[in-house]
Design an enzyme around this catalytic site. Structure first.
Site, PDB file in Angstrom:
ATOM      1  N   ASP A 119    -133.679  85.445  44.436  1.00 16.64           N
ATOM      2  CA  ASP A 119    -134.283  85.593  43.032  1.00 16.64           C
ATOM      3  C   ASP A 119    -135.759  86.435  43.219  1.00 16.64           C
ATOM      4  O   ASP A 119    -136.307  87.002  42.261  1.00 16.64           O
ATOM      5  CB  ASP A 119    -134.507  84.411  42.343  1.00 16.64           C
TER       6      ASP A 119
ATOM      7  N   SER B  76    -134.105  75.713  38.232  1.00 13.05           N
ATOM      8  CA  SER B  76    -133.066  75.161  39.107  1.00 13.05           C
ATOM      9  C   SER B  76    -132.751  73.702  39.124  1.00 13.05           C
ATOM     10  O   SER B  76    -131.662  73.069  38.527  1.00 13.05           O
ATOM     11  CB  SER B  76    -132.897  75.840  40.299  1.00 13.05           C
TER      12      SER B  76
END
EC number: 2.5.1.19
Length: 434
Positions: A319, A16
């Site tokens: 996730d 990310s």
């Protein structure tokens, strides 16, 4: 059963933060240096689309004083409108983050472009990115099913927006922020439930607590960004698999170095600790606004089953849920999840994928529209069990950990998909074998 012990210095850099560092570097005026950038397929896709739009960048493998090799990326840009029209559709491969967040940047560029991906990405929902960008003045086209290809008719005249996120989504929040940087005026993104906040931290955006408990992220438009260096910590979503390995296998003790401990990313660790897992932290510090530290994991023979039913929790562990489910099933033969329908729109339908594989391993499962439950193990399969990866890296890794924890012989199809996010996954596991 083989124990796993040792220190891990080479977890993958955070996906990310790597995506965002590259995108912000391309938007900033000057030279941006990024140390410890991710070499995973998804992050390389982001670099690829930047290059296809004329951004000059280089990446090299460098060796530090401790002998470790890391990836160093340098980007050169003259600011928000440094991009040029691509000669062909922009290939995002399997990276939804690349497609969604880069759409926000392209919306503010004065040219037309198209974002495409691999077969998996072309099936994922993209309607959520179209609405805010259209409201800001960009032209957005999708397939009749609301999926890619994403056609973008960009403009230098984007309008500021106040946008209420219909669901927690760090990607949508980020794409609106990137688009809003190009607008003439202040924009706001309102979120009811918090999502990962890397974009706010990396852009140094102000936030405001609203009277009704929601939060506003404030984005000033039309202002130049100054280039700055970024260092990428280890990915907590990758650490999740090694944490599960250490907790599940008797005699194991693993130290994971320099992991991002951002509270919007490490919520799954608190869940595990609350269930009785032996996990500790060392060497906590803050670098570039991000909390970083070392994680100590020891085998935990007695833990409580995980039950996840709070939307605010689900949003920040989305996730990690496949690995949490497999961990809880292996440790206790029980698990329960609700409010996670978003899992059905990931690289695979992760609810059905986890349930199907657990059933092949003899677990009794019940599937819901927004989750599932594991209610014991009816049988231990004899002989080799072939499990499906569903072309999903997190499904493949979750059941690769189950392979080390269960007294069953497992084979996972197409396990090469793990390279999307964790190229050295099996190398690290092998290095920890005692």
């Amino acid at each position: 059963m083989t124990a796993y012990k040792g220190e891990v210095f080479n977890l993958p850099p955070d996906k990310s933060i790597s995506h965002r560092a590259a995108l912000i570097g391309a938007l900033a005026d000057g030279t941006t240096e990024i140390s410890n950038f991710s070499g995973g397929f998804d992050n390389q896709s982001t670099l690829g689309v930047l290059q296809a739009c004329g951004i000059r960048l280089s990446q090299d493998i460098v060796q530090g004083a401790d002998g470790r090799q890391t990836r160093h990326v340098v980007l050169h840009s003259s600011g928000l409108w440094s991009f040029s029209a691509p000669d062909a559709p922009l290939m995002c491969n399997n990276s939804g983050s690349t497609m969604r967040m880069f759409a926000g940047i392209l919306a503010g560029q004065p040219f037309d472009s198209t974002l495409v991906g691999d077969n998996s990405l072309m099936k994922r929902p993209m309607k959520r990115i179209a609405d805010p960008l259209r409201r800001m003045g960009a032209g957005i086209s999708l397939s009749p099913d609301g999926t890619a290809p994403v056609g973008i008719n960009g403009t230098r005249d984007l309008k500021p927006i106040t946008y209420e996120l219909p669901m927690p989504s760090a990607q949508v929040k980020s794409l609106v922020a990137f688009a809003a940087l190009h607008a003439d005026g202040e924009s706001r993104v309102i979120e009811t439930l918090p999502s990962r906040n890397h974009t706010e931290l990396m852009l140094d955006l102000k936030t405001e607590a609203l009277s009704d408990g929601r939060r506003a992220v404030i984005i000033p438009g039309g202002k130049s960004l100054e280039a700055r260096p970024f260092h990428i910590p280890a990915d907590p979503s990758a650490a999740c698999f090694m944490i599960a390995l250490g907790l599940l296998v008797p005699g194991s003790e693993i130290l994971l170095r320099d992991v991002c401990l951002n509270p919007t990313r490490a919520g799954y660790i608190e869940l595990l600790i609350g269930a009785g897992a032996d996990i500790g932290f060392e060497n906590r510090r803050v670098i570039g606004g991000e909390t970083i530290g070392d994680i100590v994991v020891r085998y935990s023979g007695s833990v409580e089953p995980l039950r996840i039913d709070e939307p605010s929790i689900v949003a920040n562990i989305i996730d990690e849920i496949p690995m949490l489910a497999v961990f809880s099933a292996c440790a206790t033969a029980e698990f329960e999840l609700h409010h996670a329908a978003e899992l059905r729109t990931k690289e695979s339908d992760r609810i059905s994928a986890v349930v199907s594989n657990l059933q092949r391993l003899g677990f009794l499962c019940e599937e819901f529209p927004d989750g599932f439950a594991v209610k014991g193990r009816q049988r231990v399969p004899s002989g080799k069990v072939i499990l499906e990866s569903y072309d999903d890296h997190r499904i493949a890794m979750s059941f690769a950990i189950a392979d080390k924890a269960l007294e069953s012989e497992l084979e996972i199809s197409d396990r090469e998909i793990i390279g999307v996010s964790f190229p050295n996954f099996f190398d690290i596991i092998e290095s920890l074998r005692q």
